[in-house]
Design a protein around this motif. Sequence first.
Motif, mmCIF file in Angstrom:
data_model
loop_
_atom_site.group_PDB
_atom_site.id
_atom_site.type_symbol
_atom_site.label_atom_id
_atom_site.label_comp_id
_atom_site.label_asym_id
_atom_site.label_seq_id
_atom_site.Cartn_x
_atom_site.Cartn_y
_atom_site.Cartn_z
ATOM 1 N N LEU A 95 50.343 122.459 124.600
ATOM 2 C CA LEU A 95 48.940 122.730 124.916
ATOM 3 C C LEU A 95 48.586 122.241 126.316
ATOM 4 O O LEU A 95 47.892 122.938 127.077
ATOM 5 C CB LEU A 95 48.034 122.067 123.874
ATOM 6 N N ASN A 103 53.079 131.718 124.107
ATOM 7 C CA ASN A 103 51.808 130.996 124.031
ATOM 8 C C ASN A 103 51.957 129.813 123.093
ATOM 9 O O ASN A 103 53.073 129.505 122.637
ATOM 10 C CB ASN A 103 50.672 131.923 123.585
ATOM 11 N N ALA A 104 50.854 129.156 122.779
ATOM 12 C CA ALA A 104 50.908 127.942 121.960
ATOM 13 C C ALA A 104 51.403 128.197 120.545
ATOM 14 O O ALA A 104 51.853 127.277 119.864
ATOM 15 C CB ALA A 104 49.521 127.291 121.916
ATOM 16 N N ASN A 158 44.925 127.947 132.219
ATOM 17 C CA ASN A 158 43.823 127.648 131.299
ATOM 18 C C ASN A 158 44.159 127.958 129.838
ATOM 19 O O ASN A 158 43.323 128.462 129.092
ATOM 20 C CB ASN A 158 42.559 128.413 131.730
ATOM 21 N N GLY A 159 45.416 127.670 129.466
ATOM 22 C CA GLY A 159 45.819 127.835 128.066
ATOM 23 C C GLY A 159 46.120 129.249 127.637
ATOM 24 O O GLY A 159 46.349 129.504 126.439
ATOM 25 N N GLN A 160 46.133 130.202 128.566
ATOM 26 C CA GLN A 160 46.343 131.601 128.219
ATOM 27 C C GLN A 160 47.818 131.908 127.958
ATOM 28 O O GLN A 160 48.706 131.134 128.299
ATOM 29 C CB GLN A 160 45.820 132.502 129.332
ATOM 30 N N LEU A 189 50.303 124.459 129.036
ATOM 31 C CA LEU A 189 49.647 125.754 129.247
ATOM 32 C C LEU A 189 48.300 125.627 129.951
ATOM 33 O O LEU A 189 47.732 126.627 130.401
ATOM 34 C CB LEU A 189 49.453 126.458 127.899
ATOM 35 N N MET A 190 47.785 124.394 130.052
ATOM 36 C CA MET A 190 46.529 124.168 130.770
ATOM 37 C C MET A 190 46.762 123.897 132.250
ATOM 38 O O MET A 190 45.809 123.824 133.037
ATOM 39 C CB MET A 190 45.775 122.986 130.152
#
Length: 353
Positions: A164, A274-275, A173-175, A167-168
Amino acid sequence: MADNKATSKAQEFKALSKKDQQRKIGDLILNNAMYIIIAIAIIFITVKQPKFISLSSIVNIISLTAAKLPIALGIGGCIVLTGTDISAGRVVGLAACISASLLTTVFKVFPNMTSAMPIPVVLLIVLGVGAAVGFVNGFSVAKFKLHPFIVTLSTQLITYGIILMYLMNGVNNGQTLSGLTDSYRSLITGTLFTIGGVAIPRYVLYAVILTAVMWVIWNKTTFGKNMFAVGSNEEAANVSGVNVARTIILVFMLAGVMYGITGFFDGARIASANANTGLNYECDAIAACVIGGVSFVGGIGRISGIVVGVLLLQIIFAGLNFLSVDPNMLYIIKGLIILVACAIDMRKYLVRK
């Protein structure tokens, strides 16, 4: 030779009393109940949906098996040690995210990068990350005598937190990470060869090579023998001169390396990360191992069994998709498979005991 063994077993069976014969047949059915259930399910699916056994469907099942095989090969060693590793899926996700962030044409995580890193370097990075998580798991189990479930639950949460935060970074921005380089995707998903116009992806070959390597490690090396010795009886292995702590650490590190490879495959295979990448992969891997005869009582398991387990599981999941079963129902089915397979495994152990 095989005919002689079969004849000998047939003669032994005939020499038994009728009651013992019935008991033996009953034991055989119960011990192989999972295979029987899966065989019946496959026949039912094929009758309902004949396209299930079409060439494209078979190739799809083989491809899915190859994609999920490395993580199962890794987690199988942990189960041989009477343990498990529920951090596996998150390590796969972290490896996929790292691969996708470094082998892309759109650098959101590292905005200052101008070109993708060399593929071998990225592969080494994800293997190192997997090995590092495996080392933490193995060291905690071997040195602190913590239960593998508790240790890997902790590292599962830690790894997820790292994903998490990773990805930030930058402007991501976490996308979801996408826009992967053609060379990366081609290396993993490029066509190995075609059968009847249906393409076989390259990662199928890589899975075959990994399986062969793991078979050699399990069956032809001192490390492999030590692993089974520790899984069978840790105290006896220690008395026999086996370095138990080192063996446990190496088993978990090897498992981590296999998770890293799975993530490297998945980044290109799915074309994004992704997450949620790798979520619940460990459930499928554990189910496949238990179906394939890797026992939670320790010291029992074969690479061929793991391959069969992964294949059977993918056949069932693909068949359920053909029947348009509610995707949410798959979680219930996976849980039942693990429960039944473990129950059968424990029954075998109690009978032997």
